[in-house]
Design a protein around this motif. Structure first.
Motif, PDB file in Angstrom:
ATOM      1  N   THR A 137      11.971  17.858   3.523  1.00 36.09           N
ATOM      2  CA  THR A 137      12.263  18.719   4.672  1.00 36.09           C
ATOM      3  C   THR A 137      11.541  18.297   5.951  1.00 36.09           C
ATOM      4  O   THR A 137      12.177  18.109   6.985  1.00 36.09           O
ATOM      5  N   GLY A 138      10.228  18.154   5.890  1.00 35.46           N
ATOM      6  CA  GLY A 138       9.473  17.810   7.098  1.00 35.46           C
ATOM      7  C   GLY A 138       9.836  16.435   7.642  1.00 35.46           C
ATOM      8  O   GLY A 138       9.784  16.196   8.847  1.00 35.46           O
ATOM      9  N   VAL A 139      10.217  15.522   6.754  1.00 41.13           N
ATOM     10  CA  VAL A 139      10.644  14.186   7.180  1.00 41.13           C
ATOM     11  C   VAL A 139      12.004  14.304   7.876  1.00 41.13           C
ATOM     12  O   VAL A 139      12.224  13.738   8.948  1.00 41.13           O
ATOM     13  N   MET A 140      12.888  15.102   7.257  1.00 39.55           N
ATOM     14  CA  MET A 140      14.203  15.331   7.858  1.00 39.55           C
ATOM     15  C   MET A 140      14.044  15.934   9.255  1.00 39.55           C
ATOM     16  O   MET A 140      14.689  15.496  10.214  1.00 39.55           O
ATOM     17  N   GLN A 141      13.150  16.945   9.391  1.00 35.26           N
ATOM     18  CA  GLN A 141      12.958  17.598  10.688  1.00 35.26           C
ATOM     19  C   GLN A 141      12.433  16.613  11.734  1.00 35.26           C
ATOM     20  O   GLN A 141      12.843  16.641  12.889  1.00 35.26           O
TER      21      GLN A 141
ATOM     22  N   PRO B  45       0.837  -1.210   0.000  1.00 29.27           N
ATOM     23  CA  PRO B  45       0.000   0.000   0.000  1.00 29.27           C
ATOM     24  C   PRO B  45       0.867   1.253   0.000  1.00 29.27           C
ATOM     25  O   PRO B  45       1.930   1.271   0.634  1.00 29.27           O
ATOM     26  N   SER B  46       0.401   2.282  -0.700  1.00 28.36           N
ATOM     27  CA  SER B  46       1.195   3.503  -0.777  1.00 28.36           C
ATOM     28  C   SER B  46       0.349   4.663  -1.265  1.00 28.36           C
ATOM     29  O   SER B  46      -0.528   4.480  -2.105  1.00 28.36           O
ATOM     30  N   VAL B  47       0.594   5.848  -0.715  1.00 32.23           N
ATOM     31  CA  VAL B  47       0.052   7.078  -1.298  1.00 32.23           C
ATOM     32  C   VAL B  47       1.142   8.124  -1.289  1.00 32.23           C
ATOM     33  O   VAL B  47       2.111   8.034  -0.531  1.00 32.23           O
ATOM     34  N   ARG B  48       0.959   9.123  -2.136  1.00 24.93           N
ATOM     35  CA  ARG B  48       1.853  10.259  -2.146  1.00 24.93           C
ATOM     36  C   ARG B  48       1.113  11.449  -1.565  1.00 24.93           C
ATOM     37  O   ARG B  48      -0.075  11.650  -1.819  1.00 24.93           O
ATOM     38  N   VAL B  49       1.821  12.248  -0.779  1.00 28.56           N
ATOM     39  CA  VAL B  49       1.272  13.462  -0.201  1.00 28.56           C
ATOM     40  C   VAL B  49       1.974  14.650  -0.854  1.00 28.56           C
ATOM     41  O   VAL B  49       3.181  14.632  -1.051  1.00 28.56           O
ATOM     42  N   ALA B  50       1.195  15.683  -1.210  1.00 31.83           N
ATOM     43  CA  ALA B  50       1.786  16.907  -1.756  1.00 31.83           C
ATOM     44  C   ALA B  50       1.062  18.099  -1.149  1.00 31.83           C
ATOM     45  O   ALA B  50      -0.063  18.410  -1.538  1.00 31.83           O
ATOM     46  N   THR B  51       1.665  18.739  -0.163  1.00 29.46           N
ATOM     47  CA  THR B  51       1.054  19.890   0.491  1.00 29.46           C
ATOM     48  C   THR B  51       2.064  21.049   0.534  1.00 29.46           C
ATOM     49  O   THR B  51       2.339  21.606   1.591  1.00 29.46           O
TER      50      THR B  51
ATOM     51  N   LEU C 113       8.741   8.546   3.266  1.00 26.44           N
ATOM     52  CA  LEU C 113       9.901   8.881   2.438  1.00 26.44           C
ATOM     53  C   LEU C 113       9.640  10.179   1.677  1.00 26.44           C
ATOM     54  O   LEU C 113       8.718  10.263   0.877  1.00 26.44           O
ATOM     55  N   GLY C 114      10.445  11.189   1.976  1.00 29.61           N
ATOM     56  CA  GLY C 114      10.330  12.473   1.274  1.00 29.61           C
ATOM     57  C   GLY C 114      11.533  12.683   0.379  1.00 29.61           C
ATOM     58  O   GLY C 114      12.656  12.341   0.747  1.00 29.61           O
TER      59      GLY C 114
ATOM     60  N   GLY D 135       6.517  17.217   3.568  1.00 29.84           N
ATOM     61  CA  GLY D 135       7.205  16.231   4.408  1.00 29.84           C
ATOM     62  C   GLY D 135       6.451  15.989   5.702  1.00 29.84           C
ATOM     63  O   GLY D 135       6.237  14.844   6.112  1.00 29.84           O
ATOM     64  N   GLY D 136       6.028  17.068   6.349  1.00 27.57           N
ATOM     65  CA  GLY D 136       5.296  16.953   7.612  1.00 27.57           C
ATOM     66  C   GLY D 136       3.973  16.237   7.417  1.00 27.57           C
ATOM     67  O   GLY D 136       3.575  15.403   8.230  1.00 27.57           O
TER      68      GLY D 136
END
Lengths: 183, 414
Positions: free
Chosen positions: B349-353, B77-83, B110-111, B88-89
């Motif tokens: 970025t948000g994943v890194m943070q 299962p997978s989705v992509r987020v784009a906000t 994964l970002g 990332g957050g």
């Protein structure tokens, strides 16, 4: 190595709509150097698409600007809020709106001065982007304010709308200037 | 809701250009690092959430489907987020909800972002095209034609704030730039580690009033992955997992001209309120040990202090002046260097943070370690005029003292 350099440049130029000399400069190493076989290889490319876009229910807003040099907002038939940018429906009441003529005066609510812009705005910097409150509207609209000196822009500054001579039916057809600089 | 742990963190170098890697190669590197850090095989991952912002950056629509294939996650299962900048957050938020709901035991978030494959041939530099690619995120009818850049989008609420309170001053903003560039000196993956003076910042060229060059973050390329796990799995795999104990997400009116108050990052206020409530935080200034904020621009960091209730509205500038947000201060902000120092590889970025926050509370943040860090806040902002905010609370379970606000002792139901 690129087999036919002249042909490669010509096709690249046609594809990405950039004159050959600029492409040649950007790809100097690939064209005339001798990069190792596993060095990162870059290619010229472009993403491009054309439209025949519809303004749908707010078409009249742009016709009034283009044909009559007149700003219109929309008023909610239930709560009476006047929207600019115009909306066909009120997002608070979910009721339809009706067209209402607005004034030609406005006021800066907040603004910024853009000194470094995208390639689409070359030659226009520095320019002022502002949220302005047009007389008769309850919401703010984003627009450019043109001043003799951009540094004079201020919150609360009174403005007057100006229209372009050759209008297309888009937001570029009008802008604001300080009242004292209006023609 | 079930407890959600962070059991693996992996981030590639953030840098101006990764000419030697495509976006899926970068994504692969981050995935591999995170799996190694968690000590698990990719087969054990139940689902993947991708954070990737801009189609024009990647030169690809639906880039997530190719990454999913490339990193060997086929059929999961997978989705992509784009906000926008909050991509990332928001990807972490979605991954968290999948684990918290009990749907999956292990989720990879994964970002990744490429940003400088765009190129402007006339100036011989990517930036004008990169800005243009972002401009398509403004309302195409009413805002994009006006030349509203990302920096301008942040400057509008800031100028409204300055007009109301007289702060932040340009000097206060410059101090944030100095701090974040300096913090990045301790971060091996950072793009812009620098020792600057306030004067260097004040004298750098004007980009978008009131932001000078050093008030801005830079575009970065890079990838970051974290592995989220259910309580059982997290405790089995890690002696000391980080826990996500609070989440909040708010999307404000994108037509900012409809907002009632332009002087506050309202989405951050709302997202922060929800995250604090879930984590049981009542006095963030006292209870938080650090924060990783979305300092896309220096002034945004200062307005975020106010939105997250570190201080009263209008007082944000004083926090940097009084050293409270410095590494040795009461509440260090962006030990990683933030977007200004570490870089802004948007989807990553948000994943890194979040990964940085996990490293902090696990006490494995190396030279940038905040002493005794137990609980931190992560902020991810995106969209026109800071429309989106994701807020996350990351903390360690204080098993030793037994009196901490350990994640396990709290009820997180709403």
């Amino acid at each position: 190595m690129i087999p036919n350099k002249e042909k490669w440049l010509e096709e690249a130029s046609k594809k990405i709509k950039v004159p050959k000399e600029f492409i040649e400069k950007a790809f100097k190493d690939e064209l005339y150097g001798n990069p190792p076989i596993d060095a990162p290889l870059e290619i010229p490319d472009i993403m491009d698409i054309t439209y025949k876009y519809t303004y749908g229910g707010i078409s009249r807003f742009f016709r009034e600007i283009r044909d009559n040099k007149q700003l219109y907002g929309t008023r909610c038939t239930r709560c009476g809020k006047v929207w600019l940018p115009p909306r066909s429906n009120c997002n608070e009441c979910y009721a339809p709106t009706e067209w209402v003529k607005l004034g030609d005066g406005a006021e800066i609510v907040t603004y910024t001065i853009v000194y470094y812009a995208t390639s689409a705005f070359y030659g226009k910097t520095p320019y002022v982007c502002a949220f302005v409150k047009v007389d008769g509207a309850d919401t703010l609209i984003m627009q450019n304010v043109f001043l003799k000196d951009v540094k004079n822009a201020k919150v609360g500054m009174r403005l007057k709308v100006q229209f372009k001579e050759d209008r297309n039916g888009d937001m570029g057809d009008f802008w604001f200037v300080p009242v004292e600089e209006a023609v | 809701m079930k407890k959600v742990g962070i059991i693996g963190v992996g981030t590639t170098q953030f840098k101006a250009r990764w000419i030697e890697k495509t976006y899926y190669e970068l994504a692969f590197d981050a995935a591999k690092l995170a799996l190694e850090d968690a000590g698990i095989d990719k087969k054990e991952v139940g689902a993947v959430v991708y954070g990737i912002y801009n189609e024009f950056f990647e030169r690809q629509f639906m880039p997530d489907v190719y990454i999913h294939n490339y990193i060997g996650m086929g059929l999961k299962p997978s989705v992509r987020v784009a906000t926008g900048g909050a991509t990332g957050g928001a990807a972490v938020f979605v991954g968290w909800s999948w684990v918290a709901s009990g749907l999956y035991d292990i989720v990879m978030v994964l970002g990744v972002e490429k940003a400088t494959d765009n190129y402007n041939y006339f100036v011989g530099h990517p930036t004008p095209e990169t800005l243009k690619a972002i401009l398509f995120s403004g309302d195409m009818t009413f805002e994009t034609p006006m030349g509203l850049t990302a920096a301008a989008s942040y400057a509008l609420p800031l100028i409204a704030h300055i007009n109301k309170y007289g702060t932040p001053t340009e000097r206060q903003m410059a101090m944030v730039s100095v701090k974040n560039h300096k913090n990045a000196m301790n971060n091996p993956i950072a793009q812009s580690p620098k020792l600057l003076t306030v004067e260097d910042v004040l004298n750098s060229k004007m980009i978008t009033y009131p932001f000078k060059f050093y008030d801005n973050c830079l575009y970065s390329e890079g990838a970051s992955a974290i592995i989220l796990a259910s309580e059982k799995v997290a405790n089995a795999l890690s002696d000391n997992p980080a826990w996500i104990t609070g989440v909040g997400l708010s999307l404000d009116k994108a037509f900012a001209g409809e907002r009632e108050d332009m002087t506050i990052f309202t989405s951050s206020l709302y997202a922060g309120r929800d995250a604090y409530k879930m984590a049981g935080i009542k006095n963030p200034r006292k209870e938080l040990d650090f924060a990783e904020l979305h300092d896309a621009f220096t002034g945004a960091e200062i307005l975020s202090y106010e939105a997250f209730n570190f201080c009263e509205p209008g007082d944000g500038g004083r926090l940097i002046e009084e050293g409270i947000v410095e590494m040795d201060g009461e509440l260090p902000v962006s030990p990683s260097g933030g977007l200004i120092g570490c870089g802004h590889a948007v989807g990553a970025t948000g994943v890194m943070q979040t990964g940085e926050a996990a490293l902090q509370v696990q006490h494995r943040a190396g030279k940038r370690q905040v002493k005794n860090a137990r609980v931190g806040l992560v902020q991810s902002i995106g969209g026109p005029a800071t429309a989106w905010t994701v807020a996350l609370i990351v903390e360690r379970e204080d098993k030793i003292r037994g009196k901490g606000r350990g994640a396990g002792k709290k009820k997180t139901k709403k």
